[in-house]
Design a protein around this motif. Structure first.
Motif, PDB file in Angstrom:
ATOM      1  N   LEU A 100      22.311  31.360  15.713  1.00  0.00           N
ATOM      2  CA  LEU A 100      23.701  31.799  15.736  1.00  0.00           C
ATOM      3  C   LEU A 100      24.643  30.607  15.634  1.00  0.00           C
ATOM      4  N   TRP A 101      24.355  29.575  16.407  1.00  0.00           N
ATOM      5  CA  TRP A 101      25.213  28.379  16.397  1.00  0.00           C
ATOM      6  C   TRP A 101      25.236  27.741  15.012  1.00  0.00           C
ATOM      7  N   ARG A 102      24.069  27.544  14.428  1.00  0.00           N
ATOM      8  CA  ARG A 102      24.000  26.868  13.129  1.00  0.00           C
ATOM      9  C   ARG A 102      24.650  27.671  12.016  1.00  0.00           C
ATOM     10  N   SER A 103      24.669  28.990  12.142  1.00  0.00           N
ATOM     11  CA  SER A 103      25.227  29.808  11.071  1.00  0.00           C
ATOM     12  C   SER A 103      26.732  30.019  11.201  1.00  0.00           C
ATOM     13  N   THR A 104      27.302  29.624  12.331  1.00  0.00           N
ATOM     14  CA  THR A 104      28.728  29.904  12.539  1.00  0.00           C
ATOM     15  C   THR A 104      29.562  28.690  12.923  1.00  0.00           C
ATOM     16  N   VAL A 105      28.932  27.626  13.399  1.00  0.00           N
ATOM     17  CA  VAL A 105      29.674  26.454  13.880  1.00  0.00           C
ATOM     18  C   VAL A 105      29.500  25.311  12.881  1.00  0.00           C
ATOM     19  N   PRO A 106      30.578  24.696  12.427  1.00  0.00           N
ATOM     20  CA  PRO A 106      30.465  23.600  11.450  1.00  0.00           C
ATOM     21  C   PRO A 106      29.792  22.379  12.064  1.00  0.00           C
ATOM     22  N   ARG A 107      29.072  21.664  11.226  1.00  0.00           N
ATOM     23  CA  ARG A 107      28.395  20.448  11.687  1.00  0.00           C
ATOM     24  C   ARG A 107      29.380  19.293  11.774  1.00  0.00           C
ATOM     25  N   ARG A 108      29.227  18.495  12.809  1.00  0.00           N
ATOM     26  CA  ARG A 108      30.090  17.312  12.952  1.00  0.00           C
ATOM     27  C   ARG A 108      29.730  16.275  11.896  1.00  0.00           C
ATOM     28  N   GLY A 109      30.743  15.790  11.236  1.00  0.00           N
ATOM     29  CA  GLY A 109      30.520  14.716  10.271  1.00  0.00           C
ATOM     30  C   GLY A 109      29.909  15.172   8.970  1.00  0.00           C
ATOM     31  N   GLY A 110      29.601  16.489   8.872  1.00  0.00           N
ATOM     32  CA  GLY A 110      29.007  16.977   7.638  1.00  0.00           C
ATOM     33  C   GLY A 110      30.044  17.616   6.749  1.00  0.00           C
ATOM     34  N   ALA A 111      29.561  18.323   5.757  1.00  0.00           N
ATOM     35  CA  ALA A 111      30.469  19.026   4.866  1.00  0.00           C
ATOM     36  C   ALA A 111      31.190  20.113   5.642  1.00  0.00           C
TER      37      ALA A 111
END
Length: 410
Positions: free
Chosen positions: A383-394
């Motif tokens: 859930l986190w990976r599919s909805t929260v943007p990655r820091r420093g990433g695209a």
């Protein structure tokens, strides 16, 4: 009509009927299911509450009444079938609730990107829980919860009203709102819950006495925290296993500490859900049931009690997730489904082993609870990976998705 066996409603209903008939014969005691009598809750506890409720009061002197006021409707519902005995009427209504869940999963919900997998998951997963499915009112609550989640994308007010009502029947449907992004759903839930609470408080005394009874519960023998004492008994722990507040619990040294730790974990779980909600930027139609499954899993695994009927909730919510082809919850849903046959082995089939904390009981509990913990961790991460943007990433394409007309959950 769909031509494929996997999509055909005839096949679906046929398999449902074939798996439910044995369960019905077990609760009607045409055949005897091994282990403790799972129907005693209906014939003794529910029927006893029915006699109190029908005289205009909640069961104020019964510490086993640990449910919100609208639970009275489920307990009183067999009165709608006066030509049947109370237990038989209850079982008939439970079967109808089960069928309603199936029909909702098959025909309601998302029109685009719909998958038949959700309905099949309900057919299989609920059946694997054995006769407990029809011997508790949780299948009725699950029908309300499934209807709420399936209404969410298109009808946020209906979703909120159903979630609010469900929360006044058995609390946990309030968790369905965690992924709702439209204020209308939250307002409808609050108004419905407030209205039902007011009516209950005015109609009968003791509508909220359950709060004190629930607060005083200990560590139930099937919970995650109970594993501490199951193991400790082999090293001289001096506590006992007794029927307490309507369930079989550990009583003795350090039980209060473990129960407090469970409450702290529940608080931490809700803190994580709040953080997720603040950080999440991408909400798609499947996010609503995905988030609900994560929330209910967190609630279950951190609870002081993990009764077998809790799996009915999890299977129902997981089935809604699987109705969406884009869901991120397929692996967690598979783990939940894997936990269902282990649950029936643990209760009622192997409950004597659980109570005695022998090798068989420990194995069953470690496997079942381990599957639920694994499902929780995997679901939360996905859930986190599919909805929260990655820091420093695209940058996460949330705004682009909205700009391009991609629907968001309600």
């Amino acid at each position: 009509m769909d031509t494929g066996a996997g999509r055909s409603p005839v096949w679906l209903l046929g398999v449902w009927a074939a798996t439910r008939l044995p369960l019905l014969l077990f609760v009607l005691k045409v055949f005897v299911f091994p282990g403790p009598d799972v129907t005693s809750d209906v014939s003794v506890i529910y029927q006893g509450w029915y006699e109190v409720l029908r005289h205009g009061t909640f069961p104020l002197s019964d510490v086993t009444w640990q449910y919100p006021p609208a639970a009275a409707l489920a307990v009183l519902s067999p009165g709608l079938l006066p030509f049947l005995s109370y237990p038989n009427a209850f079982f008939a209504l439970a079967v109808l609730a089960d069928l309603l869940v199936l029909l909702l999963l098959r025909y309601a919900g998302p029109r685009a990107r719909r998958s038949p997998l959700g309905a099949w998951a309900w057919v299989a997963g609920a059946a694997l829980l054995g006769p407990t499915l029809y011997a508790r009112y949780d299948v009725m609550v699950t029908a309300v919860a499934v209807a709420s989640l399936l209404a969410g994308t298109r009808h946020p007010r209906l979703m909120g009203a159903l979630a609010g009502f469900g929360a006044l029947v058995k609390v946990w449907p309030a968790l369905l709102l965690v992924g709702a992004v439209r204020r209308r759903a939250w307002v409808a839930a609050a108004v419905t819950a407030a209205g039902v609470s007011l009516v209950a408080a005015l109609a009968m005394p003791g509508a909220f006495a359950f709060l004190a009874f629930q607060r005083n519960r200990g560590t139930e023998v099937e919970s995650l925290g109970s594993l501490v004492f199951h193991v400790a008994r082999h090293f001289g722990w001096s506590g006992q296993v007794l029927l307490n507040y309507g369930s079989v619990e550990f009583l003795g040294p350090y039980v209060d500490l473990v129960s407090t730790a469970a409450l702290a974990l529940t608080g931490a779980a809700f803190g994580w859900l709040l953080l997720w909600r603040l950080m999440a930027t991408r909400f798609r139609p499947h996010t609503l049931p995905d988030a609900a499954l994560v929330a209910v899993l967190l609630f279950v695994v951190t609870s002081r009690v993990i009764s077998p009927q809790y799996l009915v909730w999890l299977v129902g919510v997981a089935a809604v997730c699987l109705c969406h082809r884009d869901t991120r919850m397929r692996p967690p849903a598979a783990l939940v489904l894997a936990a269902t046959p282990v649950t029936v082995l643990e209760f009622p089939l192997g409950f004597d082993h659980v109570v005695s904390s022998d090798a068989t009981g420990l194995t069953l509990l470690f496997v079942r609870n381990g599957l639920l913990v694994a499902a929780t961790v995997v679901a939360a991460v996905r859930l986190w990976r599919s909805t929260v943007p990655r820091r420093g990433g695209a940058s996460f394409p949330a705004q682009a998705a909205r700009t391009n007309g991609t629907p968001v959950s309600s």
